[in-house]
Design a protein around this motif. Structure first.
Motif, mmCIF file in Angstrom:
data_model
loop_
_atom_site.group_PDB
_atom_site.id
_atom_site.type_symbol
_atom_site.label_atom_id
_atom_site.label_comp_id
_atom_site.label_asym_id
_atom_site.label_seq_id
_atom_site.Cartn_x
_atom_site.Cartn_y
_atom_site.Cartn_z
ATOM 1 N N SER A 66 -45.454 73.947 52.763
ATOM 2 C CA SER A 66 -44.349 73.256 53.424
ATOM 3 C C SER A 66 -43.705 74.191 54.439
ATOM 4 O O SER A 66 -43.639 75.398 54.247
ATOM 5 N N LYS A 67 -43.221 73.616 55.523
ATOM 6 C CA LYS A 67 -42.659 74.398 56.614
ATOM 7 C C LYS A 67 -41.166 74.632 56.443
ATOM 8 O O LYS A 67 -40.532 75.233 57.278
ATOM 9 N N GLY A 68 -40.568 74.126 55.388
ATOM 10 C CA GLY A 68 -39.139 74.254 55.180
ATOM 11 C C GLY A 68 -38.732 75.691 54.877
ATOM 12 O O GLY A 68 -39.507 76.493 54.380
ATOM 13 N N THR A 69 -37.491 75.998 55.190
ATOM 14 C CA THR A 69 -36.951 77.319 54.931
ATOM 15 C C THR A 69 -35.863 77.180 53.881
ATOM 16 O O THR A 69 -34.924 76.402 54.042
ATOM 17 N N SER A 70 -35.977 77.955 52.804
ATOM 18 C CA SER A 70 -35.002 77.856 51.723
ATOM 19 C C SER A 70 -33.725 78.608 52.084
ATOM 20 O O SER A 70 -33.664 79.364 53.045
ATOM 21 N N GLY A 71 -32.707 78.399 51.266
ATOM 22 C CA GLY A 71 -31.437 79.084 51.485
ATOM 23 C C GLY A 71 -31.566 80.592 51.350
ATOM 24 O O GLY A 71 -30.922 81.344 52.085
ATOM 25 N N ALA A 72 -32.405 81.032 50.419
ATOM 26 C CA ALA A 72 -32.600 82.474 50.244
ATOM 27 C C ALA A 72 -33.266 83.077 51.473
ATOM 28 O O ALA A 72 -32.914 84.189 51.903
ATOM 29 N N ASP A 73 -34.223 82.324 52.050
ATOM 30 C CA ASP A 73 -34.883 82.827 53.256
ATOM 31 C C ASP A 73 -33.903 82.924 54.420
ATOM 32 O O ASP A 73 -33.930 83.887 55.181
ATOM 33 N N PHE A 127 -40.322 89.296 54.057
ATOM 34 C CA PHE A 127 -40.356 88.690 52.730
ATOM 35 C C PHE A 127 -39.739 87.294 52.706
ATOM 36 O O PHE A 127 -39.366 86.799 51.660
ATOM 37 N N THR A 128 -39.657 86.661 53.869
ATOM 38 C CA THR A 128 -39.216 85.274 53.946
ATOM 39 C C THR A 128 -40.444 84.404 54.198
ATOM 40 O O THR A 128 -41.529 84.913 54.487
ATOM 41 N N ALA A 129 -40.278 83.092 54.092
ATOM 42 C CA ALA A 129 -41.406 82.180 54.341
ATOM 43 C C ALA A 129 -41.926 82.307 55.772
ATOM 44 O O ALA A 129 -43.138 82.408 55.981
ATOM 45 N N LEU A 138 -32.932 86.262 56.454
ATOM 46 C CA LEU A 138 -33.022 86.363 57.909
ATOM 47 C C LEU A 138 -31.686 86.756 58.533
ATOM 48 O O LEU A 138 -31.639 87.552 59.468
ATOM 49 N N VAL A 139 -30.586 86.214 57.994
ATOM 50 C CA VAL A 139 -29.255 86.599 58.476
ATOM 51 C C VAL A 139 -29.013 88.074 58.193
ATOM 52 O O VAL A 139 -28.500 88.810 59.057
ATOM 53 N N LEU A 140 -29.399 88.532 57.009
ATOM 54 C CA LEU A 140 -29.249 89.945 56.670
ATOM 55 C C LEU A 140 -30.077 90.816 57.615
ATOM 56 O O LEU A 140 -29.611 91.866 58.072
ATOM 57 N N ALA A 141 -31.296 90.383 57.941
ATOM 58 C CA ALA A 141 -32.138 91.144 58.866
ATOM 59 C C ALA A 141 -31.496 91.235 60.239
ATOM 60 O O ALA A 141 -31.494 92.301 60.870
ATOM 61 N N VAL A 142 -30.912 90.134 60.701
ATOM 62 C CA VAL A 142 -30.241 90.143 62.009
ATOM 63 C C VAL A 142 -29.021 91.054 61.955
ATOM 64 O O VAL A 142 -28.759 91.810 62.913
#
Length: 130
Positions: free
Chosen positions: A8-15, A63-65, A19-23
């Motif tokens: 699935s192409k969806g992005t979970s809340g953890a992902d 380590f995100t989708a 990503l916000v943490l990476a930014v």
């Protein structure tokens, strides 16, 4: 095409959080780079700061989708690159020579057409109206 089932192409809340943490880590590295430049720190320290922030941000994002999809894409691209049959040096030189020759011939042809059209338009057509 790969025979594996599509994920699935969806992005979970953890992902999204990762990503916000990476930014944020990357932004902190940029701010640190600028701050160290303002206080006159050595260039190697500034470079290490931005590179460390970039590496940490990429590691978190990996380590995100979307990061896993990107790693999977790069791995498959690398596998496909092993299948490529590259030309030999001799083939490359011959092909390059042919391309250079074609470019020269076409540029001469276009120059000749331009010269003919210029003389027809400027010398013949414009003098008819006078």
């Amino acid at each position: 095409m790969n025979t594996k089932a599509e994920q699935s192409k969806g992005t979970s809340g953890a992902d999204i959080g990762k990503l916000v943490l990476a930014v944020l880590v990357l932004a902190a590295g940029i701010v640190g780079y600028t701050y160290l430049g303002n206080i006159g720190a050595a260039s190697p320290l500034r470079l290490i700061t931005i590179l460390a922030a970039l590496v940490v941000a990429l590691a978190i994002a990996a380590f995100t989708a979307p990061g896993r999809r990107a790693r999977h894409f790069l791995a498959e691209s690398q596998f496909e690159m092993r299948k490529v049959v590259w030309p030999t040096r001799d083939e490359t030189i011959k092909t390059t020579g042919i391309i250079i020759l074609v470019v020269i011939v076409l540029s001469l042809l276009l120059g000749l057409i331009d010269l003919i059209l210029k003389s027809v338009v400027l010398d013949w057509l414009l003098k008819l109206g006078s």
